[in-house]
Design a protein around this motif. Structure first.
Motif, PDB file in Angstrom:
ATOM      1  N   ARG A 131       1.169  72.886 -28.039  1.00  0.00           N
ATOM      2  CA  ARG A 131       0.179  73.574 -27.176  1.00  0.00           C
ATOM      3  C   ARG A 131      -1.112  74.153 -27.862  1.00  0.00           C
ATOM      4  N   HIS A 176      -3.188  70.730 -27.626  1.00  0.00           N
ATOM      5  CA  HIS A 176      -3.868  70.602 -26.141  1.00  0.00           C
ATOM      6  C   HIS A 176      -4.829  71.785 -25.931  1.00  0.00           C
ATOM      7  N   ALA A 218       2.619  60.195 -28.227  1.00  0.00           N
ATOM      8  CA  ALA A 218       2.964  60.976 -26.628  1.00  0.00           C
ATOM      9  C   ALA A 218       2.041  61.703 -26.023  1.00  0.00           C
ATOM     10  N   LEU A 219       1.551  62.595 -27.691  1.00  0.00           N
ATOM     11  CA  LEU A 219       0.314  64.010 -27.672  1.00  0.00           C
ATOM     12  C   LEU A 219      -1.133  62.918 -26.824  1.00  0.00           C
ATOM     13  N   ASP A 236      -0.653  62.438 -23.476  1.00  0.00           N
ATOM     14  CA  ASP A 236      -0.446  63.875 -22.775  1.00  0.00           C
ATOM     15  C   ASP A 236      -1.202  63.832 -22.215  1.00  0.00           C
ATOM     16  N   HIS A 290      -4.002  62.166 -22.171  1.00  0.00           N
ATOM     17  CA  HIS A 290      -5.007  60.708 -22.056  1.00  0.00           C
ATOM     18  C   HIS A 290      -6.587  60.554 -22.861  1.00  0.00           C
TER      19      HIS A 290
END
Length: 320
Positions: free
Chosen positions: A248, A251, A275-276, A279, A281
């Motif tokens: 988190r 992000h 994957a990160l 998520d 883009h």
């Protein structure tokens, strides 16, 4: 490091020590040199092998304990490898990175040992302060790492040059007949590393962002050297799993610091990094911790891969 891996490493290290005792008992005297007179040097993993080869040149035969493509942190030695270690004229390793190697070196009885961790200053990257993870310098390396000394000194050309000087002295002590050549080769390597340092300084001087996100916290010394901020998904151990809170945080940090790229590695599993990036883009690219050279490496040696790393950082940070 998880408990299962720790137990496994300890068990193999114990078996390796027994192997050393058995094999060293029958080792012939004078076996620290090859039949054609070359000094036998054992290196723990690629950055140490590279130093030994560059400095030793034609006067050494270098054996690397870590095969290409093997994650150095996970290395487990066979009794045969440990036995051969005892026949080395010199050992070049980095204490604290590979527990199995640390144990084997301690038991080897080899007199001429260059420990890279003792040849330059190590820092704590990834210590927790007020809920955040900071380096000991002005710049930050946030991670889920355990507090402790960061071993990834070879990614900073200045620190790597300091280690090179120590390795040169160790080889000269082990093989004094070729001391002058070892000194000459050391000086030449140090000059190349000084030039590489200047390439990084100049190449990263004008940039749009200071922050980059990596798979594991291998780039703390490099970040500190050039005024950057490393945000690592995992800790100093590439196999450690990031917490939900860490994901988190990443992000948020990616948006705050205009991060364009999530870096993954050629050896460690890239799944979490990819994957990160998906998520958020964001783009992905390789930033190589240079723990080994494989067919996937963006360069044939230390300098080639480091220049590829510089190009990747310049692109990700918007360098002009």
């Amino acid at each position: 490091m998880n408990i299962r891996r720790h137990i496994s490493t300890a068990a193999v290290a114990g078996a390796s020590v027994l192997g050393l005792l058995a094999l060293s008992a029958c080792s012939p005297s004078g076996s620290t040199h090859t039949a054609d007179g070359k000094l036998k040097v054992t290196a723990s993993f690629y950055p140490m092998e590279f130093l030994a080869q560059q400095i030793g040149g034609k006067h050494v035969e270098v054996a690397d304990l870590t095969k290409p493509g093997v994650e150095p942190h996970d290395l487990e030695l066979t009794p045969q490898q440990t036995g051969r270690l005892g026949e080395s004229g010199a050992i070049v390793y980095l204490k604290g990175l590979q527990p199995a190697v640390d144990d084997a070196v301690k038991q080897s009885g080899v007199e001429n040992v260059a420990d890279a961790a003792a040849l330059t200053s190590l820092e704590e990257h990834g210590t927790e302060v007020d809920g955040h993870h900071h380096t000991t310098g002005d710049n930050h390396s946030h991670s889920e790492a355990e507090g402790g000394k960061d071993p990834h000194i070879w990614l900073d050309p200045v620190k790597y040059a300091e280690v090179a000087k120590g390795v040169g002295k160790t080889l000269a002590k082990a093989d004094p007949d070729h001391k002058a050549e070892y000194q000459k080769n050391t000086d030449a390597l140090v000059k190349k590393l000084e030039a590489l340092n200047k390439e990084f300084q100049d190449g990263l001087k004008k940039r749009a962002s200071d922050t980059f996100i990596t798979t594991h916290a291998a780039f703390g010394y490099l970040a500190e050297r050039y005024g950057l901020t490393e945000e690592a998904i995992s800790g100093l151990d590439p196999e450690s799993e990031p917490s939900a809170k860490r994901i988190r945080d990443l992000h948020s940090l990616a948006g705050e610091h205009h991060v364009s790229t999530i870096f993954f590695e050629t050896i460690a599993n890239p799944a979490t990094a990819k994957a990160l990036a998906g998520d958020l883009h964001l783009k992905t690219d390789v930033l190589d911790p240079l723990e080994g050279i494989t067919a996937k490496s963006r360069g044939k040696d230390y300098f080639g891969v480091q220049r590829a790393n510089l190009a990747a950082l310049q692109k990700a940070l918007g360098s002009k």
